[in-house]
Every structure is written in structure tokens, then in C-alpha cells.
Design a protein around this motif. Structure first.
Motif, PDB file in Angstrom:
ATOM      1  N   ALA A 195       0.582  -1.343  -0.231  1.00 49.67           N
ATOM      2  CA  ALA A 195       0.285  -0.260  -0.123  1.00 49.67           C
ATOM      3  C   ALA A 195       0.754   0.781  -0.150  1.00 49.67           C
ATOM      4  CB  ALA A 195      -1.207   0.486   1.135  1.00 49.67           C
ATOM      5  N   MET A 196       1.803   1.508   0.645  1.00 48.39           N
ATOM      6  CA  MET A 196       2.958   2.536   0.720  1.00 48.39           C
ATOM      7  C   MET A 196       3.430   2.350  -0.598  1.00 48.39           C
ATOM      8  SD  MET A 196       4.271   2.706   4.395  1.00 48.39           S
ATOM      9  CE  MET A 196       4.635   4.519   4.544  1.00 48.39           C
ATOM     10  N   ARG A 217       9.568  12.576   5.767  1.00 46.17           N
ATOM     11  CA  ARG A 217       8.681  13.300   4.967  1.00 46.17           C
ATOM     12  C   ARG A 217       7.545  12.737   4.083  1.00 46.17           C
ATOM     13  NH1 ARG A 217       6.260  17.782   6.805  1.00 46.17           N
ATOM     14  NH2 ARG A 217       4.244  18.779   5.805  1.00 46.17           N
ATOM     15  N   GLN A 218       7.903  11.952   2.867  1.00 48.42           N
ATOM     16  CA  GLN A 218       7.401  11.720   1.638  1.00 48.42           C
ATOM     17  C   GLN A 218       6.604  10.488   2.534  1.00 48.42           C
ATOM     18  OE1 GLN A 218       9.180  11.549  -2.153  1.00 48.42           O
ATOM     19  NE2 GLN A 218       9.875  12.957  -1.555  1.00 48.42           N
ATOM     20  N   LEU A 219       6.921   9.635   3.125  1.00 46.65           N
ATOM     21  CA  LEU A 219       6.772   8.179   3.547  1.00 46.65           C
ATOM     22  C   LEU A 219       5.736   8.150   4.581  1.00 46.65           C
ATOM     23  CD1 LEU A 219       7.424   5.178   3.348  1.00 46.65           C
ATOM     24  CD2 LEU A 219       9.145   5.893   4.902  1.00 46.65           C
ATOM     25  N   LEU A 220       6.152   9.404   5.503  1.00 40.33           N
ATOM     26  CA  LEU A 220       5.591   9.315   6.570  1.00 40.33           C
ATOM     27  C   LEU A 220       4.024  10.002   7.207  1.00 40.33           C
ATOM     28  CD1 LEU A 220       7.978   8.801   9.127  1.00 40.33           C
ATOM     29  CD2 LEU A 220       6.710   6.546   8.182  1.00 40.33           C
ATOM     30  N   VAL A 221       4.606  11.646   6.618  1.00 40.05           N
ATOM     31  CA  VAL A 221       3.831  12.071   6.521  1.00 40.05           C
ATOM     32  C   VAL A 221       2.204  12.082   5.474  1.00 40.05           C
ATOM     33  CG1 VAL A 221       3.027  15.008   6.114  1.00 40.05           C
ATOM     34  CG2 VAL A 221       4.791  14.050   6.822  1.00 40.05           C
ATOM     35  N   HIS A 222       2.959  11.833   4.131  1.00 42.67           N
ATOM     36  CA  HIS A 222       2.225  11.594   2.805  1.00 42.67           C
ATOM     37  C   HIS A 222       1.661  10.358   2.783  1.00 42.67           C
ATOM     38  CE1 HIS A 222       2.408  16.398   1.643  1.00 42.67           C
ATOM     39  NE2 HIS A 222       3.847  15.698   2.390  1.00 42.67           N
ATOM     40  N   GLY A 223       2.498   9.407   2.565  1.00 39.27           N
ATOM     41  CA  GLY A 223       2.274   7.907   2.107  1.00 39.27           C
ATOM     42  C   GLY A 223       1.452   6.975   3.222  1.00 39.27           C
ATOM     43  N   LEU A 224       1.851   7.183   4.570  1.00 37.00           N
ATOM     44  CA  LEU A 224       1.482   6.463   5.254  1.00 37.00           C
ATOM     45  C   LEU A 224      -0.046   6.211   5.106  1.00 37.00           C
ATOM     46  CD1 LEU A 224       1.986   4.236   7.749  1.00 37.00           C
ATOM     47  CD2 LEU A 224       2.308   5.704   8.431  1.00 37.00           C
ATOM     48  N   PRO A 225      -0.160   8.321   5.250  1.00 37.92           N
ATOM     49  CA  PRO A 225      -1.559   7.979   5.794  1.00 37.92           C
ATOM     50  C   PRO A 225      -2.564   6.852   5.021  1.00 37.92           C
ATOM     51  CG  PRO A 225      -0.972   9.993   6.244  1.00 37.92           C
ATOM     52  CD  PRO A 225       0.427   9.360   5.854  1.00 37.92           C
ATOM     53  N   ASN A 226      -2.383   7.684   3.749  1.00 36.28           N
ATOM     54  CA  ASN A 226      -3.715   6.638   2.516  1.00 36.28           C
ATOM     55  C   ASN A 226      -2.585   5.577   1.821  1.00 36.28           C
ATOM     56  OD1 ASN A 226      -4.102   9.348   0.919  1.00 36.28           O
ATOM     57  ND2 ASN A 226      -2.412  10.133   1.550  1.00 36.28           N
ATOM     58  N   ALA A 227      -1.976   4.660   2.425  1.00 35.60           N
ATOM     59  CA  ALA A 227      -1.419   3.309   2.967  1.00 35.60           C
ATOM     60  C   ALA A 227      -2.871   2.805   3.934  1.00 35.60           C
ATOM     61  CB  ALA A 227       0.046   2.684   2.952  1.00 35.60           C
ATOM     62  N   LEU A 228      -3.065   3.612   4.745  1.00 35.68           N
ATOM     63  CA  LEU A 228      -3.671   3.195   5.753  1.00 35.68           C
ATOM     64  C   LEU A 228      -5.436   2.493   5.362  1.00 35.68           C
ATOM     65  CD1 LEU A 228      -3.224   5.281   9.392  1.00 35.68           C
ATOM     66  CD2 LEU A 228      -2.107   3.565   8.584  1.00 35.68           C
ATOM     67  N   PRO A 229      -5.724   2.539   4.953  1.00 36.91           N
ATOM     68  CA  PRO A 229      -6.889   1.487   4.515  1.00 36.91           C
ATOM     69  C   PRO A 229      -6.831   0.742   4.336  1.00 36.91           C
ATOM     70  CG  PRO A 229      -7.361   4.333   3.671  1.00 36.91           C
ATOM     71  CD  PRO A 229      -6.151   4.070   4.333  1.00 36.91           C
ATOM     72  N   PRO A 230      -6.292   0.001   3.635  1.00 31.89           N
ATOM     73  CA  PRO A 230      -5.892  -1.498   3.272  1.00 31.89           C
ATOM     74  C   PRO A 230      -5.432  -2.195   4.517  1.00 31.89           C
ATOM     75  CG  PRO A 230      -4.677   0.081   1.789  1.00 31.89           C
ATOM     76  CD  PRO A 230      -5.457   1.115   2.721  1.00 31.89           C
ATOM     77  N   TRP A 231      -4.331  -1.272   4.904  1.00 33.18           N
ATOM     78  CA  TRP A 231      -3.898  -2.312   6.202  1.00 33.18           C
ATOM     79  C   TRP A 231      -4.790  -1.924   7.566  1.00 33.18           C
ATOM     80  CZ3 TRP A 231      -1.965  -0.215  11.200  1.00 33.18           C
ATOM     81  CH2 TRP A 231      -0.708  -0.991  11.815  1.00 33.18           C
ATOM     82  N   VAL A 232      -5.528  -1.092   7.734  1.00 34.76           N
ATOM     83  CA  VAL A 232      -6.703  -0.662   8.804  1.00 34.76           C
ATOM     84  C   VAL A 232      -7.259  -1.999   8.708  1.00 34.76           C
ATOM     85  CG1 VAL A 232      -8.316  -0.451   9.849  1.00 34.76           C
ATOM     86  CG2 VAL A 232      -6.113   0.847   9.808  1.00 34.76           C
TER      87      VAL A 232
END
Length: 312
Positions: A195-196, A217-232
Motif C-alpha cells: 500500500a505504501m 516526510r514523503q513516506l510518513l506524512v504523505h504516504g503512510l496516511p493513504n496506505a492506512l485504509p487497506p492495512w487497517v
């Protein structure tokens, strides 16, 4: 959301019918089983008939199902055919141990999968990424009972890192929890990594890079929030699955929880206990599914849109 709640209720009703049918098709006479559990080893026909009347076994099937469902909704899970005691008392006695085991394994799986998934995504196509992919693949494909036996034989018996017989407390929860969490953590880490990586290839990430945002910042601030739905989603579904995997791990480590008790009930043909555990697992799964949908709508505003395109 109303449609989702109706679907959850329908799932529980259909499951209850199937589970109740399984209880009716179980071999042996429940009345004789309860009498033997109460010390009447050779019950006569009058005693069996009286017990059948007490348990309502001579009522029509529809009435029996209704009585069973109403009793279930009031917390009456029936009588154990093996012990002759209320199933709810047997379950309640072992519930804290299973709750401790699944709770600790859930925390371990979430933390481990987040660390591995983020580490692999940040080192895409490098050595660390390859190592994480190999390790998580091994965690997924190795069965929990085999991993548990390896832990017992190598780490506990040979290296003396723990005790063989677990007592259901914090002191001995480490290895059973790690064994139960291992498979879920591997799968969740792979989902988070994928997802990330997908989020990193999105157009908005190109804008972030053009504006000079650092890799972190790209990974944790912008990439991680958008990768959370499938992971959750997979974490929530896996949380209910941990309860389903508990019997194997509890049996391997002699953990005094509901899972090990259910395995004993299966071997003894104690249908009410098996049915109770099945309904608890299904109910947990359905409730977690509904809560997951609510959490996803909070994480992703796009999911709040009604079919007509209007935000709910």
C-alpha cells in the motif's frame, strides 16, 4: 451504514441457524450425556425422558431453535455434556487467559507489521526490502503449530528461555503470543508495504518531491496516511482471526484458555461448548467488521460519499 448493519444482523441469524443445526446433528443423546456428567452412568429410560423434557428436546425444531436463540441472547449458552455445568461458567473461567493471549499477540502483530512494512517500503528494491519480504513470507507460510513446536523444542527445552507449561499469566504469555502473532504480522507487513509503494507512485507524491520534501516526510506524512485504509482492514479482519487461531496455539503451549478447552470439547464430543465457541468467534468477526467500516469512513472521506456522489 444502515445496509451494512442489516447485512451483519442477517449474517448472525444465518450463522445461528447453521450452528444450531450442527448442535442438533451432533452424535449421541444430549440427555444421556448430561446425566452421565452428573454421575448417572447407566440412566434408565425414565431418567432419560425426564432429562429430555427438562432440556426441551421433545419440542418441535422451530420452537427449540427459538428457545435456544432467546437463551443465547440472554447469555445462557446451555449445559456442557461433559461436565454438566453451564457453558457460560466454563467459558467465563477461561476467558481472561484467552483475552490476555489474544490482546498481547494483537499488540505484537500490529507493532511488528508496522515496523517491517515501513522499513521495507522505505528501502524499496534494496537489501533490507528483500530481507523483509523473505522473512514475512516465511512468517506467513509456516503454520502456527509448527512454529510453536519449534519454539518449544529449541528455545524453551534446549535454551531454557521460558517454561513448558503455561499458567495463563503475564509471566508465560510471551512465546504463545509471539507464535499466535507471527503469521498475522507477516501478512499485515506485506499489505502495508504494498500500500505504501502504491501511495509513493501517486501523482501527489511527485508534487511533494518537486517541492523538495524529504524522503522521510514523503513516506510518513504523505504516504503512510493513504496506505492506512487497506492495512487497517486486514488488521481488523486478522484481529478476529486471532481468536480462531487461539485453539491451536493454546493446545501447543497448554495455555489454559477457551481455545484449549474447545479442543478438549471437540475430542469429547461436547457439542454445546463447540457451538458456543463458534458463535463467539463469528460474532466477534461480524462486530469487528462493522467497527472496521466505521473506522475506514473516518480515515478516508471518499468512503462517506453516497451512491449519488453526495457526502453523507
Amino acid at each position: 451504514m444502515l445496509r451494512r448493519l442489516c447485512a451483519a444482523a442477517a449474517t448472525l441469524v444465518i450463522t445461528s441457524i447453521l450452528v444450531w443445526a450442527m448442535l442438533m446433528l451432533a452424535p449421541g443423546d444430549p440427555a444421556e450425556g448430561v446425566l452421565r456428567a452428573r454421575g448417572v452412568l447407566e440412566p434408565d429410560p425414565n431418567q432419560v425422558a425426564a432429562m429430555r423434557a427438562e432440556l426441551g428436546l421433545d419440542d418441535p425444531p422451530a420452537l427449540r431453535y427459538w428457545n435456544w436463540l432467546v437463551a443465547w441472547m440472554h447469555g445462557d449458552f446451555g449445559i456442557s455434556w461433559k461436565s454438566g455445568r453451564p457453558v457460560v461458567e466454563e467459558i467465563a473461567k477461561r476467558l481472561p487467559a484467552t483475552g490476555l493471549l489474544t490482546g498481547v499477540s494483537m499488540v505484537l502483530a500490529v507493532v511488528l507489521s508496522a515496523v517491517l512494512g515501513i522499513a521495507a517500503a522505505s528501502a524499496h528494491r534494496r537489501l533490507a526490502d528483500t530481507l523483509v519480504r523473505v522473512v514475512t513470507l516465511a512468517m506467513v507460510i509456516v503454520p502456527s503449530f509448527l512454529f510453536g513446536l519449534l519454539v518449544l523444542n529449541v528455545l524453551v527445552l534446549r535454551l531454557k528461555w521460558g517454561v513448558v507449561v503455561s499458567d495463563g499469566t503475564w509471566r508465560t504469555v510471551g512465546w504463545p503470543a509471539m507464535t499466535l502473532a507471527c503469521g498475522s504480522a507477516g501478512y499485515w507487513a506485506r499489505v502495508l508495504r504494498a500500500a505504501m509503494l502504491e501511495a509513493r507512485s501517486a501523482p501527489y507524491m511527485q508534487i511533494c518531491r518537486a517541492r523538495g520534501a524529504s524522503s522521510a516526510r514523503q513516506l510518513l506524512v504523505h504516504g503512510l496516511p493513504n496506505a492506512l485504509p487497506p492495512w487497517v482492514t486486514v488488521v481488523a479482519m486478522g484481529a478476529a482471526g486471532l481468536l480462531g487461531g487461539a485453539p491451536i496455539v493454546e493446545a501447543v503451549f497448554t495455555w489454559p484458555g477457551i481455545g484449549a478447552y474447545t479442543v478438549q470439547a471437540i475430542n469429547a464430543g461436547d457439542a454445546p461448548v463447540v457451538v458456543c465457541y463458534t458463535m463467539l468467534a463469528v460474532t466477534t468477526f461480524v462486530v469487528v467488521s462493522v467497527l472496521t467500516d466505521i473506522a475506514l469512513t473516518l480515515l478516508d472521506p471518499r468512503l462517506r460519499k453516497a451512491p449519488g456522489g453526495v457526502v453523507a
